[in-house]
Motif scaffolding. Structure first.
Motif, PDB file in Angstrom:
ATOM      1  N   ARG A  68       0.852  -1.178   0.000  1.00 30.95           N
ATOM      2  CA  ARG A  68       0.000   0.000   0.000  1.00 30.95           C
ATOM      3  C   ARG A  68       0.894   1.237   0.000  1.00 30.95           C
ATOM      4  N   ALA A  70       0.257   4.066   1.091  1.00 29.46           N
ATOM      5  CA  ALA A  70       0.140   4.774   2.374  1.00 29.46           C
ATOM      6  C   ALA A  70       1.091   4.228   3.416  1.00 29.46           C
ATOM      7  N   ASP A  71       1.556   2.991   3.255  1.00 29.34           N
ATOM      8  CA  ASP A  71       2.490   2.406   4.223  1.00 29.34           C
ATOM      9  C   ASP A  71       3.922   2.833   3.988  1.00 29.34           C
ATOM     10  N   THR A  73       6.912   5.567   3.548  1.00 27.77           N
ATOM     11  CA  THR A  73       7.271   6.920   3.986  1.00 27.77           C
ATOM     12  C   THR A  73       8.628   7.281   3.432  1.00 27.77           C
ATOM     13  N   THR A  77      10.997   1.576   5.411  1.00 27.56           N
ATOM     14  CA  THR A  77       9.757   0.953   5.871  1.00 27.56           C
ATOM     15  C   THR A  77       9.940  -0.551   5.903  1.00 27.56           C
ATOM     16  N   ALA A  97      -3.274  -3.352   5.742  1.00 25.95           N
ATOM     17  CA  ALA A  97      -2.292  -2.311   6.031  1.00 25.95           C
ATOM     18  C   ALA A  97      -1.126  -2.906   6.802  1.00 25.95           C
ATOM     19  N   GLU A 144       8.896   6.682  -0.189  1.00 22.91           N
ATOM     20  CA  GLU A 144       7.597   7.038  -0.767  1.00 22.91           C
ATOM     21  C   GLU A 144       7.543   6.696  -2.250  1.00 22.91           C
ATOM     22  N   VAL A 147       1.154   6.384  -6.080  1.00 18.79           N
ATOM     23  CA  VAL A 147       0.109   5.381  -6.275  1.00 18.79           C
ATOM     24  C   VAL A 147       0.095   4.927  -7.739  1.00 18.79           C
TER      25      VAL A 147
END
Length: 411
Positions: A68, A70-71, A73, A77, A97, A144, A147
């Motif tokens: 995802r 959103a996970d 950064t 990660t 998530a 990051e 999408v």
């Protein structure tokens, strides 16, 4: 049967116009549906819409990890690896998530996942309990990710109902690939003009036979068959007849309803035993000459509504006559581009015959200039084989110097 005299002498343009007019009914050949495995080099008769979305489903562009966005950064990660999805039939569970799934190129991207991180931008670790995690971060291409990165969305190539191919496309491998990718098995294409090739002369023998004195190998049948196919038509029949008008007329009767066009070679000169002349004359055909060299003798007519275009028998004359008068019509019917006819510069001086359009066999040199390859003889097939252009000299020109402009037709 009486021997008709030549009715006239025409210019190249006049005879080309007469041939095109005779073939006017042939230009509307209609369409037929063929399997795509047999459709290479055919021309689409209608536009082809896609019956499906392409891609058919969301899939991965890379071997890597589906995650995802959103996970992820700006920092590294770490995500737990909860499984693997290979390229095979599967309905994967939604991705939760904080987790990732190992994924292969072309595999279904699970619901919830909207980024694929390539495997080379990841580092996998396994703890003592056997729990597998993947580390993603700046050292591996950044944390990051936008999408949709490396995710092929359903219909992102084409949507169902949108045009895959327009009408008038000559089908190459790339076109057949998109048809197959959309699950299409047949395609509607223009029907090819069905051509019969008839070579004439008692002196002819087939290649591979042993000629006796006075016999020669029939090269025109082979050459015309290849030329017909290259022009986008179909060789529906191929025959050779001796110098007997009754035999030729019987053959024309047999071809009625089976072909759209008949091409003949030989038998139209002013001597005795000119079988095509003896048949076409009583049928109301035109038998005469065209102001060109090679290829002066020409004839045309029809039998029971089937057009007949008759070429002289010398092999170079036959091939050049086809290129000048018939190939442009067949290529237009087939939806193929016309052969290149462009200005060029002579590399050497040449002389020509007054009052006749000269088609010199030639080649294009490395410097872009063109030069003759062989003499004007209509029997010099080796010279034609060594050529890649025809050098066109107008009727009113008898001499040109090196550097002068000419027209060059690509062979």
């Amino acid at each position: 049967m009486t021997t008709p005299a030549p009715t006239s002498r025409k210019t190249v343009e006049q005879h080309a116009s007469d041939v095109a007019a005779l073939l006017d009914d042939v230009t509307d050949t209609g369409a037929e549906r063929v399997p795509i495995d047999e459709a290479a080099a055919r021309v689409t008769a209608v536009a082809v819409p896609s019956p499906v979305d392409l891609p058919l489903f969301r899939n991965s562009q890379m071997d890597g990890f589906a995650v995802r966005a959103a996970d992820l950064t700006g920092d590294e990660t770490r995500l737990r690896v909860v499984g693997e999805i290979a390229a095979r039939p599967i309905e994967p569970a939604p991705l939760e998530a904080g987790t990732s799934v190992r994924i292969m190129t072309g595999a279904v991207v699970p619901p919830g996942a909207d980024v694929v991180v390539p495997v080379e931008e990841s580092e996998v670790e396994t703890d003592p309990d056997g729990v597998e995690t993947v580390l993603l971060g700046p050292a591996r291409g950044g944390g990051e990710r936008p999408v949709g990165l490396f995710v092929r969305e359903r219909g992102s190539d084409v949507r169902a109902g949108e045009e895959l191919l327009p009408a008038g496309v000559r089908l190459a491998s790339r076109h057949l690939a998109v048809l197959a990718a959309a699950g299409i098995t047949t395609v509607e294409v223009r029907r090819r003009v069905r051509v019969a090739i008839v070579t004439t002369g008692a002196e002819l023998v087939e290649p591979g036979e042993t000629p006796t004195l006075g016999q020669t190998f029939d090269s025109n049948g082979t050459a015309l068959a290849a030329a017909v196919v290259a022009a986008g038509a179909e060789v529906a029949a191929r025959s050779r007849v001796v110098d007997d008008a009754d035999v030729l007329l019987a053959l024309l009767d047999d071809l009625h309803g089976e072909v759209d066009l008949i091409l003949t070679s030989g038998g139209i000169s002013m001597g005795e035993h000119e079988v095509v002349r003896d048949v076409l004359g009583p049928l109301g055909g035109w038998i005469g000459s065209v102001a060109m060299q090679p290829g002066g003798p020409q004839a045309l007519g029809a039998h029971r509504g089937v057009p007949i275009i008759a070429f002289p028998g010398n092999p170079v004359s036959t091939q050049l006559s086809f290129e000048v008068f018939v190939a442009p019509v067949l290529r237009r019917v087939a939806g193929l581009p016309q052969a290149s006819r462009v200005p060029a510069e002579l590399a050497v001086a040449v002389r020509s015959v007054p009052g006749k359009r000269q088609f010199l066999r030639g080649r294009r040199r490395d410097d872009g200039r063109v030069e003759p390859v062989a003499g004007p003889g209509s029997h010099l097939v080796a010279g034609l084989a060594a050529s890649d252009v025809l050098i066109v000299i107008p009727e009113d020109i008898v001499e040109l110097d090196a550097g002068d402009a000419v027209e060059a037709w690509a062979l």
